[in-house]
Enzyme design. Structure first.
Site, short mmCIF file in Angstrom:
data_model
loop_
_atom_site.label_atom_id
_atom_site.label_comp_id
_atom_site.label_asym_id
_atom_site.label_seq_id
_atom_site.Cartn_x
_atom_site.Cartn_y
_atom_site.Cartn_z
N GLU A 100 0.90 4.38 1.51
CA GLU A 100 0.88 4.13 2.88
C GLU A 100 2.43 3.77 3.75
O GLU A 100 2.98 4.40 3.96
CB GLU A 100 -0.05 4.37 3.85
CG GLU A 100 -1.37 5.06 3.91
CD GLU A 100 -2.28 4.00 3.22
OE1 GLU A 100 -3.46 4.41 3.11
OE2 GLU A 100 -2.23 3.01 2.18
N CYS A 124 -6.56 1.36 5.71
CA CYS A 124 -6.92 -0.03 5.61
C CYS A 124 -6.43 -0.24 7.10
O CYS A 124 -5.64 0.40 7.76
CB CYS A 124 -7.00 -1.04 4.50
SG CYS A 124 -4.88 -1.65 5.33
N CYS A 146 -2.80 -0.27 7.59
CA CYS A 146 -2.30 0.86 7.97
C CYS A 146 -2.28 1.67 8.25
O CYS A 146 -1.10 2.81 8.61
CB CYS A 146 -2.33 1.77 5.69
SG CYS A 146 -1.73 0.81 4.72
N HIS A 170 1.30 -1.13 0.06
CA HIS A 170 -0.45 -0.21 -0.41
C HIS A 170 0.77 1.32 -0.04
O HIS A 170 2.10 1.14 0.20
CB HIS A 170 -0.93 0.33 0.77
CG HIS A 170 -2.22 -1.27 1.28
ND1 HIS A 170 -3.22 -0.89 2.22
CD2 HIS A 170 -2.15 -2.13 -0.02
CE1 HIS A 170 -3.62 -2.19 1.22
NE2 HIS A 170 -3.21 -2.92 0.57
#
Length: 162
Positions: free
Chosen positions: A81, A117, A120, A79
């Protein structure tokens, strides 16, 4: 000519970073800013050296019809992040802000109804980042206080026994 405000400036940069994403569903761009200085950037894509979904021409989660937000273990991507946090020293992230933008991979249009999410969120909490600002529309955003994620721990269900 009106000058762009700082929040939109950083969200514009995050949105441009998202254009590097390699997901066939949604592409995220993240930047970490502290004291008006960009510390790092990140976008979603396969780990270095592995083929991206955009290179392969298929997405396993898409093929299996998995809804967004579920079964991330089947996703090839790291991801945005996480990639952003990996690229920054923790000492620079303490008290910083993350800016996040998401684009629909099929249309290239802004996909504004997002937030990090749960995985993250955990990374962001441990990094020391204080706020996450997400672009929700061309000139609009939502800011999350990381302290709220700590206090309202969605990872602990009522019947977990902890």
């Amino acid at each position: 000519m009106a000058r762009v405000g700082k929040t939109d400036y950083y969200l514009d940069i995050a949105q441009t970073v998202a254009e590097r994403g390699t997901c066939l569903r949604r592409n995220f761009g993240a930047i970490i800013v502290k004291n008006d200085e960009i510390i790092s950037t990140g976008y979603n894509g396969a780990p270095r050296g592995r083929a991206n979904c955009s290179d392969k021409g298929s997405c396993r989660r898409e093929t299996l019809g998995i809804p967004k937000g579920q079964r991330y273990e089947l996703c090839r991507s790291v991801h945005a992040e996480a990639n952003c946090i990996i690229s920054a020293p923790r000492s620079d992230m303490l008290g910083a802000e993350m800016y996040l933008a998401c684009l629909d991979a099929k249309t290239g249009g802004l996909y504004g109804a997002v937030e990090p999410c749960s995985m993250c969120k955990r990374l962001i909490i441990n990094s020391g980042i204080e706020r996450v600002t997400v672009r929700t529309a061309a000139n609009d955003h939502k800011t999350f206080l990381v302290s709220d994620w700590i206090e309202n721990d969605e990872s602990l269900g009522e019947n977990d026994g902890y």
